[in-house]
Write an enzyme that holds these catalytic residues in place. Structure first.
Site: not given
Length: 441
Positions: A34, A37, A40-42, A426
């Site tokens: 939609q 911007a 790639g998603g949230t 370590h």
């Protein structure tokens, strides 16, 4: 009408990964997003990546404006990369617009240049979640009130940030903005801070936040929000708080309403989450749902695992399901981060198991001394009968890496002694697991 073998709604982790996989297998795929911007998603655009970029820069005491600029550079790079990973592939059409079901095979895509109708043999929903806005008078009309997306795009650092909600999102933003130099006040309606955590862990977190200058107000029942003299006025039952910006951190809910899933025979629950079975089938035979929209754990790595389940059904043996998930870890990227996997002490005791609980102060870890951050505690729960770990809470620098080691040992059903006797480098934070599990009698 444009016809596709697979139509994917949402450019999130599961959706974009499935699109590439199916296209490589020869399927004709449409991916509907939609907003350009949100390629790639949230996670990439308004979630994990921008927030953790800012968390990192806040820890380095980077100037806020420069940190926002760098965050934008990181997000823009990844968004562009994600778009071209799909748009440049044969067999994939990326379609910008708002999808709406006509029936279980047909979708109407609302676009400024004109609506488009498309047909999908199989349809996959990956629309994610959105901020829950509580019904408080003035919350949607008062200047200076933001959701997390808006707060990530501020032009200047607020002198005083109020946060409505003391959950994990609120804690993460509180720690970040305190590190940038803001005064921060958390307003939590509940009487208990972080109720999903053991009290000793929650108390440690509260102490760390307060040492950063964060005020935590419990039983804060906000009645209305207004604006006066360039500040947000938060009116509660017994007090009034004036802040420069107010973050709504009241949780997130599945983003399904605009899809009109009922048109396709897709059932949703009372929170709007799409109802799925253990293989992510909806109540419509040819439609699956993946990620936050199903109402489960809202993590990118869960969305990725959802993709694996669907991929296995479509192109593999069809054996994977949500039942295969064992111990799902999570991290809250405050400073230092909290990471947990498995049961809390309270949950373990309620289960009736015969347990041992061991704790190690971070101040006892050499690497923590080297890194000059000795805040926090390590905690583990061990089943005396099986010698297996039931859970761990790690509140320390680098815990987000350490928790994955614990998870793998738990998933493999191995005894705690594997970590007690493991050879680690370590000085490292991971070697503290030797010391933690040496405390088990």
């Amino acid at each position: 009408m444009n016809k596709y073998q697979a139509v994917i709604i949402g450019f999130g982790k599961a959706g974009k990964t499935l699109a590439v996989t199916l296209a490589k297998a020869g399927w004709r795929v449409a991916l509907i997003e939609q907003s350009n911007a949100m390629y790639g998603g949230t996670c990439i655009n308004i979630g994990c990546i921008p927030t953790k970029t800012l968390v990192h820069d806040a820890q380095q005491h980077t100037d806020f404006v420069r940190a926002i600029q760098r965050k934008n550079e990181v997000v823009n790079f990844l968004r562009n990369k994600n778009f071209h990973n799909l748009a440049d592939m044969p067999n994939i059409d990326v379609i910008d617009g708002q999808a709406e079901f006509i029936n279980n095979h047909s979708l109407r895509v609302h676009r400024p240049e004109g609506n488009l109708e498309i047909h999908g043999e199989k349809i996959f929903i990956n629309t994610g979640a959105q901020t829950v806005v509580p019904p408080i008078p003035g919350i949607t009309t008062t200047p200076g009130v933001y959701d997390s997306t808006g707060l990530l795009n501020l032009k200047e650092l607020p002198g005083h940030l109020g946060i409505l909600g003391g959950g994990y999102i609120g804690v993460e933003f509180a720690s970040m903005f305190a590190n940038f130099g803001s005064k921060v006040t958390i307003l939590e309606a509940a009487s208990l801070f972080l109720p999903r955590e053991d009290r000793d862990i929650a108390d440690n977190i509260a102490t760390i936040l307060r040492d950063q200058g964060v005020d935590i107000i419990l039983n804060a029942h906000v009645e209305r929000i207004s604006h006066h003299e360039n500040q947000v006025q938060v009116h509660s039952e017994h007090a009034q708080l004036a802040v420069d910006a107010l973050l709504i951190a009241s949780g997130r809910q599945p983003a399904t309403a605009s899809l009109h899933p009922e048109n396709a025979g897709i059932a949703v629950n009372e929170r709007g989450a799409i109802v799925v079975d253990k293989r992510l089938h909806t109540t419509a035979d040819n439609i699956w749902a993946m990620g936050d929209v199903t109402g489960g754990l809202q993590f990118t790595y869960i969305s990725l695992d959802d993709y694996r389940i669907v991929r296995d059904e479509l192109l593999g043996e069809g054996k994977r399901s949500t039942d295969d998930r064992k111990n799902v870890p999570y991290s809250v990227f405050m400073t230092p981060p909290l990471s947990r996997v498995g049961m809390t002490e309270e949950q373990a005791r309620e289960s009736g198991a015969d347990i041992q609980v061991v704790t190690l102060p971070v101040a006892a870890i050499p690497r923590a001394r080297v890194m000059n951050d000795t805040r926090g505690v390590l905690k583990a729960i061990v089943d005396n009968k099986t010698q297996r770990m039931l859970g761990a809470s790690l509140l320390c620098v680098d815990s987000h890496e350490m928790i994955n080691i614990v998870k793998m040992v738990m998933d493999a059903g191995l005894p705690y002694s594997i970590l007690r006797d493991q050879i680690f480098t370590h000085p490292s934070m991971s070697e503290s697991l030797n010391d933690l599990f040496s405390l088990v009698k």
